[in-house]
Design a protein around this motif. Structure first.
Motif, PDB file in Angstrom:
ATOM      1  N   GLU A 369       0.536  15.666  -2.023  1.00  0.00           N
ATOM      2  CA  GLU A 369       0.163  14.906  -0.818  1.00  0.00           C
ATOM      3  C   GLU A 369      -1.361  14.741  -0.750  1.00  0.00           C
ATOM      4  N   LYS A 370      -2.081  15.856  -0.955  1.00  0.00           N
ATOM      5  CA  LYS A 370      -3.554  15.820  -0.909  1.00  0.00           C
ATOM      6  C   LYS A 370      -4.111  14.975  -2.048  1.00  0.00           C
ATOM      7  N   PHE A 371      -3.495  15.073  -3.225  1.00  0.00           N
ATOM      8  CA  PHE A 371      -3.993  14.322  -4.383  1.00  0.00           C
ATOM      9  C   PHE A 371      -3.792  12.818  -4.159  1.00  0.00           C
ATOM     10  N   THR A 372      -2.648  12.441  -3.579  1.00  0.00           N
ATOM     11  CA  THR A 372      -2.405  11.025  -3.276  1.00  0.00           C
ATOM     12  C   THR A 372      -3.411  10.531  -2.234  1.00  0.00           C
ATOM     13  N   ASP A 373      -3.685  11.369  -1.222  1.00  0.00           N
ATOM     14  CA  ASP A 373      -4.720  11.026  -0.230  1.00  0.00           C
ATOM     15  C   ASP A 373      -6.052  10.788  -0.914  1.00  0.00           C
ATOM     16  N   LYS A 403       1.700   5.190 -13.696  1.00  0.00           N
ATOM     17  CA  LYS A 403       2.624   6.288 -14.068  1.00  0.00           C
ATOM     18  C   LYS A 403       2.846   7.226 -12.880  1.00  0.00           C
ATOM     19  N   TYR A 404       1.749   7.551 -12.210  1.00  0.00           N
ATOM     20  CA  TYR A 404       1.810   8.476 -11.070  1.00  0.00           C
ATOM     21  C   TYR A 404       2.684   7.886  -9.956  1.00  0.00           C
ATOM     22  N   PHE A 415       5.835   5.512  -1.162  1.00  0.00           N
ATOM     23  CA  PHE A 415       5.219   4.637  -0.151  1.00  0.00           C
ATOM     24  C   PHE A 415       3.700   4.827  -0.125  1.00  0.00           C
ATOM     25  N   SER A 416       3.278   6.104  -0.161  1.00  0.00           N
ATOM     26  CA  SER A 416       1.835   6.390  -0.112  1.00  0.00           C
ATOM     27  C   SER A 416       1.115   5.780  -1.308  1.00  0.00           C
ATOM     28  N   CYS A 417       1.775   5.810  -2.466  1.00  0.00           N
ATOM     29  CA  CYS A 417       1.167   5.210  -3.665  1.00  0.00           C
ATOM     30  C   CYS A 417       1.128   3.683  -3.564  1.00  0.00           C
ATOM     31  N   LEU A 418       2.175   3.094  -2.968  1.00  0.00           N
ATOM     32  CA  LEU A 418       2.147   1.640  -2.761  1.00  0.00           C
ATOM     33  C   LEU A 418       0.959   1.246  -1.878  1.00  0.00           C
ATOM     34  N   ASP A 419       0.620   2.106  -0.911  1.00  0.00           N
ATOM     35  CA  ASP A 419      -0.549   1.841  -0.054  1.00  0.00           C
ATOM     36  C   ASP A 419      -1.822   1.764  -0.895  1.00  0.00           C
ATOM     37  N   GLN A 492       7.683  -2.725   2.624  1.00  0.00           N
ATOM     38  CA  GLN A 492       6.471  -2.265   1.939  1.00  0.00           C
ATOM     39  C   GLN A 492       6.419  -2.763   0.498  1.00  0.00           C
ATOM     40  N   SER A 493       7.563  -2.794  -0.148  1.00  0.00           N
ATOM     41  CA  SER A 493       7.611  -3.278  -1.531  1.00  0.00           C
ATOM     42  C   SER A 493       7.255  -4.764  -1.584  1.00  0.00           C
TER      43      SER A 493
END
Length: 597
Positions: A369-373, A403-404, A415-419, A492-493
């Motif tokens: 979660e922190k890494f995606t942030d 990849k991530y 969803f967070s990665c799509l952001d 979102q997609s």
């Protein structure tokens, strides 16, 4: 002495009675009144000092500290100066004598009471308050205690409650700011020395099959093979005490970063040190070790190692969210990018034992979660700066982000990665609009990545490719935005799809049309299965498997029609003339398809 002992026994007895489950509420109120009356007495603090040094009863200790807290925060002005001096001298001595044996919550409360005195009296009447903290940190025996005092001081003095005057708040902040460089130097030194001490003893693992290429890429990034080698060193195994000290140091840094002027305080070496500890979060060895050994002790060790990574990422995210631009900015930016690249590469590396998804599943959820942030902040804050440096492999970075993104173990993570991709696409769109002359060059650089992103996001919304995951999504319960989990996923997609369409409308159509056509043909071909009876028309498909496939195909058709609908705006209005031929091709294909049906 006898009177103090008798008072202590009486207080212990009252406290035990108060917390006993058979004690009535009425009796509890009586005891509360007795305790409050005692606390109001002049000189009650002397008894409390005796209680603290003579009892092992947690309730009594907590009560005694509350008496001190009340005295310091509400009655301090009226306390005789001789008494104040005695309290300032005795409480730190008590802490120093008992900090190793006190329960952690009592120790922390005692630290806060001492910091409360500093909040009132430093520097005029308590001139060695901060010097004492620095000395505690520098002495190996009391380093953890010093770090707890430092964090409490940062919390209570840098961001004080409303009961202080504006002038006093400003004075405290100014006093603390004078200490920032010293404190950051100490914290960096602690983290570096523990890392170096344990790195020296860590065994070097055999190089992984991909370490050659990643090493070379990092070497070119860092312009020095030795720096890349440093990144490829194994993560050291820390003993419990070292882990505890590092976690306290990182907690201190995270709080300091929330209020100090970062741009004048952060050095590239401090940044590198924090990123070293961020590597603990993407190390699956700790988890494996705890699962193999099975003991609660080793499991705890695994959690602690993961926690160091989470704490380090909290520090980094604090830096990122403040858009920190330090003096040695190019060096800072270079290190920020190389460390980001390294961590992303490490997290998404595949080998015989791990797929990317299984590796992500093994890591601490808080860390992911922190890494995606962090990646979101990195792309929104620094991408425009990094992209202007030709030596930064931004396309390779996007490949790792890809990849991530598409190996996230949870829908929320995806969803967070799509952001993050949305931020990147917005950046690219605005860059092209502001530099129309370079439009083709910019699009050529990123075209492959954008087409790949478009294809994969479209695959993810189709039951044909992603049935198992899509069936997990709830399509009945409405959230606060009045949409179901499935609707949110689709929306979102499609937002990402639409943003790629804006940049590459013709490509987007070429990608979309064949899959849409397949599903349209299924739909239009249903005519042959419609039978007419006295009661009307019905569909004559009964085999369960055929019904299931038809259901999936029609849901995909619905999703793809929405996607194609988003294309219309990129062929009309201002761009109608420029894209007329493309639009004509689209219409001709639709007509052909309809005629086939």
């Amino acid at each position: 002495q006898a009177s103090e002992e008798a008072s202590l026994r009486a207080l212990e007895s009252l406290m035990t009675e108060f917390f006993h489950n058979c004690t009535t509420n009425e009796r509890k109120r009586e005891i509360e009144e007795l305790l409050n009356n005692f606390a109001q007495q002049i000189g009650a603090w002397r008894f409390c000092l005796y209680f603290l040094s003579s009892t092992r009863n947690d309730y009594v200790m907590m009560y005694s500290l509350t008496v001190f807290e009340n005295l310091i925060n509400k009655m301090w002005l009226g306390v005789p100066s001789q008494d104040k001096m005695e309290i300032r001298s005795c409480l730190p001595k008590l802490l120093l004598a008992h900090h190793k044996t006190l329960p952690y919550f009592i120790r922390n409360k005692l630290c806060k009471v001492i910091v409360d005195i500093g909040r009132q009296d430093w520097p005029m009447f308590y001139h060695d308050f901060f010097t004492n903290i620095l000395q505690l940190i520098q002495s190996p025996v009391t380093t953890p205690l010093g770090l707890i005092m430092l964090k409490t001081t940062s919390e209570e003095l840098a961001c004080p409650r409303e009961d202080l005057s504006v002038a006093r708040k400003e004075e405290l902040r100014k006093l603390l700011l004078e200490q920032v460089q010293t404190v950051l130097g100490l914290l960096t030194g602690i983290l570096e020395s523990i890392w170096d001490k344990h790195s020296a003893t860590a065994a070097t693992p055999p190089p992984s099959p991909t370490s050659g290429e990643s090493g070379d890429l990092l070497s070119s990034l860092l312009q020095s093979p030795s720096a890349a080698k440093l990144l490829n060193q194994p993560i050291p195994i820390l003993d419990t005490d070292s882990e505890y000290i590092c976690s306290l140091a990182l907690e201190c840094l995270a709080h300091l970063f929330s209020w100090i002027p970062l741009s004048t305080s952060i050095t590239p070496s401090l940044l590198t040190t924090i990123f070293h500890f961020a590597r603990f979060g993407c190390d699956t060895r700790a988890r494996k070790m705890s699962s193999v050994n099975g003991s609660s002790q080793s499991a705890l060790l695994g959690q602690e190692r993961g926690r160091l990574g989470v704490l380090a990422m909290a520090c980094i995210n604090e830096l990122m969210s403040k858009n920190c631009v330090p003096m040695e900015f190019e060096e800072y930016l270079l290190r920020m990018f190389q460390q980001t690249f390294y961590l992303l590469q490490k997290i998404t590396r595949e080998n015989n034992a791990h797929t990317v998804k299984s590796r992500l599943e093994e890591l601490d959820e808080s860390y992911i979660e922190k890494f995606t942030d962090f990646l979101r902040l990195f792309v929104s804050v620094h991408l425009r700066r990094i992209e202007s440096y030709s030596q930064f492999p931004v396309v390779e970075f996007l490949a790792l982000l890809f990849k991530y993104t598409f190996h996230q173990p949870t829908h929320e993570g995806y969803f967070s990665c799509l952001d993050i991709w949305t931020l990147f696409l917005d950046y690219l769109t605005s860059k092209i609009k502001s530099r129309l002359a370079d439009k083709e060059a910019v699009l050529n650089r990123y075209e492959d990545a954008l087409v790949l992103l478009l294809t994969e996001v479209l695959n993810r919304i189709q039951f044909r490719y992603n049935q198992a995951q899509l069936e997990e999504l709830d399509d009945e319960t409405l959230d606060d935005d009045q949409q179901t989990e499935w609707q949110r996923y689709l929306r979102q997609s499609l937002e990402v799809v639409a943003k790629v369409m804006e940049l590459l409308p013709t490509h987007a159509f070429s990608t979309l049309f064949p899959v849409l056509q397949d599903n349209l043909e299924v739909y239009l071909g249903l005519q042959q299965f419609v039978v007419t009876s006295g009661t009307g028309h019905r569909l004559n498909i009964t085999a369960e498997n055929d019904c299931r496939r038809l259901h999936c195909s029609l849901r995909d058709l619905s999703s793809l029609l929405q996607a194609v609908g988003r294309l219309a705006e990129y062929f009309t209005g201002d761009v109608f003339a420029a894209r007329f031929n493309d639009a004509l091709t689209v219409v001709e294909r639709w007509v052909q398809c309809a005629c086939k049906g």
